[in-house]
Write an enzyme that holds these catalytic residues in place. Structure first.
Site, short mmCIF file in Angstrom:
data_model
loop_
_atom_site.label_atom_id
_atom_site.label_comp_id
_atom_site.label_asym_id
_atom_site.label_seq_id
_atom_site.Cartn_x
_atom_site.Cartn_y
_atom_site.Cartn_z
N LYS A 115 30.05 72.51 56.69
CA LYS A 115 30.97 73.45 57.61
C LYS A 115 32.09 73.74 56.54
O LYS A 115 32.72 74.77 56.59
CB LYS A 115 31.76 72.76 58.77
CG LYS A 115 30.57 72.54 59.85
CD LYS A 115 31.35 71.99 60.98
CE LYS A 115 30.30 71.89 62.28
NZ LYS A 115 30.74 71.70 63.71
N LYS A 207 17.72 76.23 62.55
CA LYS A 207 18.17 76.00 63.76
C LYS A 207 18.62 76.96 64.56
O LYS A 207 19.24 77.94 64.20
CB LYS A 207 19.13 74.69 63.86
CG LYS A 207 19.46 74.08 65.20
CD LYS A 207 20.51 73.16 65.13
CE LYS A 207 20.87 72.44 66.45
NZ LYS A 207 21.93 71.50 66.20
N LYS A 210 24.20 80.02 67.59
CA LYS A 210 24.81 81.26 68.10
C LYS A 210 25.38 81.98 67.40
O LYS A 210 26.01 83.15 67.63
CB LYS A 210 26.22 80.97 69.33
CG LYS A 210 27.08 79.72 68.78
CD LYS A 210 27.90 79.02 69.85
CE LYS A 210 28.66 77.83 69.18
NZ LYS A 210 27.79 76.71 69.57
#
Length: 346
Positions: A115, A207, A210
């Protein structure tokens, strides 16, 4: 004999549209576990702000996750549903765990590396210490089991390490305060089901997310029947027919993903799906999958829309859940303070 009654805790971040991966990877299991466990389900809005969130969007997304919980069948009366920021113990216990966890442990967390990317110096301290807050979420309720996806398993292992170190560091005080050998349980992960990791409908090696720019990569829980069917018809596949055994799915990421989705929605194994559809072309399998997905998901989407039209009801559910969660968490926190040696109000 353990003093820890079986209890499940898990949470979902309110950071955008919920999709099929969230539903199959988490919410389905949340619903199932209500039959066998005392369950606490949390909308983890404090985790969401480890990266900047638009305030109005955070409020909307928190209500949407709550609506998804309720629409899927989670009972907020028999169990507890709340948003994290309403229970101050989460932040308070996280600070204690900041002082228990070691820097080296956090440096090994792969999700932070992913991240933060190359610009680690500009990542928030919250993003780095996020696993300690996750440990506090779980251990504030002395949870014995946590349903998690594979991507969160490392964080749960850290929570286990924190619990073990706290129990070791304060062993004498824990015993002296009447808690026996352990203050915190060593929480067990629950990773089950044929679709714990749902992949993109456009790329079976990635994966479902969103954040993917293509809405056709995912099925949103708010999608209507037409959108669900269209996305599955357009899902990427390969030209070969479905195999008769699961070994034949190796190296066929898109085929394996769609079979896994069907199995999870139907409550079957992949082997059972291939017994029925082995040898079939995707032109036959996709319509069957679309029909199943619409039957399972469209009613949830409809109920979510109904609930979201009454935000006052959703907020009342969260307040009631937070009040009941606070009673449990504050009792834990009082014990932590006694064990550590903090003077507190009595």
């Amino acid at each position: 004999m353990t003093r820890f009654a079986p209890r499940v805790f898990s949470g979902v971040q309110p950071t955008g549209n919920l999709h099929l991966g969230n539903y199959l990877g988490a919410i389905v299991r949340f619903v199932e576990m209500q039959e066998t466990h005392d369950c606490i389900y949390c909308v983890v809005d404090m985790h969401a702000i480890t990266v900047w969130q638009d305030p109005a969007e955070l409020t909307r997304a928190t209500r949407e996750v709550t609506a998804a919980f309720l629409a899927a069948g989670i009972d907020p009366v028999a169990h507890i549903v709340f948003n994290q920021s309403q229970v101050h113990v989460h932040a308070e216990l996280a600070w204690v765990f900041n002082c228990v966890a070691r820097m080296g442990w956090l440096n090994r967390m792969t999700q932070f590396k992913e991240k933060a990317g190359k610009d680690r110096e500009n990542a928030s301290v919250g993003l780095f210490a996020y696993p300690n807050l996750m440990a506090a979420d779980i251990l504030a309720y002395l949870a014995t089991h946590v349903p998690v996806g594979e991507d969160q398993k490392q964080h749960l292992e850290l929570a286990r390490d924190i619990a073990a170190k706290f129990n070791h560091d304060f062993a004498e005080s824990i015993a002296a305060n009447g808690y026996g050998e352990e203050f915190f349980p060593i929480t067990e992960p629950l990773i089950t089901g044929p679709a714990t990791r749902v992949m993109s409908l456009r790329d079976g090696t990635r994966k479902m997310s969103k954040s993917d720019p293509s809405d056709y990569s995912r099925i949103n829980l708010t999608d209507d029947a037409e959108a669900i069917a269209l996305k599955l018809r357009k899902a990427k596949t390969d030209p070969e027919p479905l195999p008769s055994e699961t070994d034949g799915l190796k190296g066929r990421a898109e085929a394996e993903n769609l079979v896994g989705i069907y199995a999870a929605l139907a409550g079957e194994t992949k082997e059972a799906v291939l017994r029925d559809y082995g040898g079939a072309q995707f032109s036959n399998f996709k319509p069957a999958l679309a029909d199943l997905a619409v039957a399972k998901l469209a009613p949830i989407a409809g109920e979510m829309r109904r609930l979201l039209a009454d935000p006052g009801h959703i907020d009342a559910v969260l307040v009631d859940g937070a009040d009941r969660a606070s009673e449990i968490a504050m009792k834990t926190m009082d014990g932590v303070k006694d064990v550590i040696g903090f003077i507190r109000k009595k």
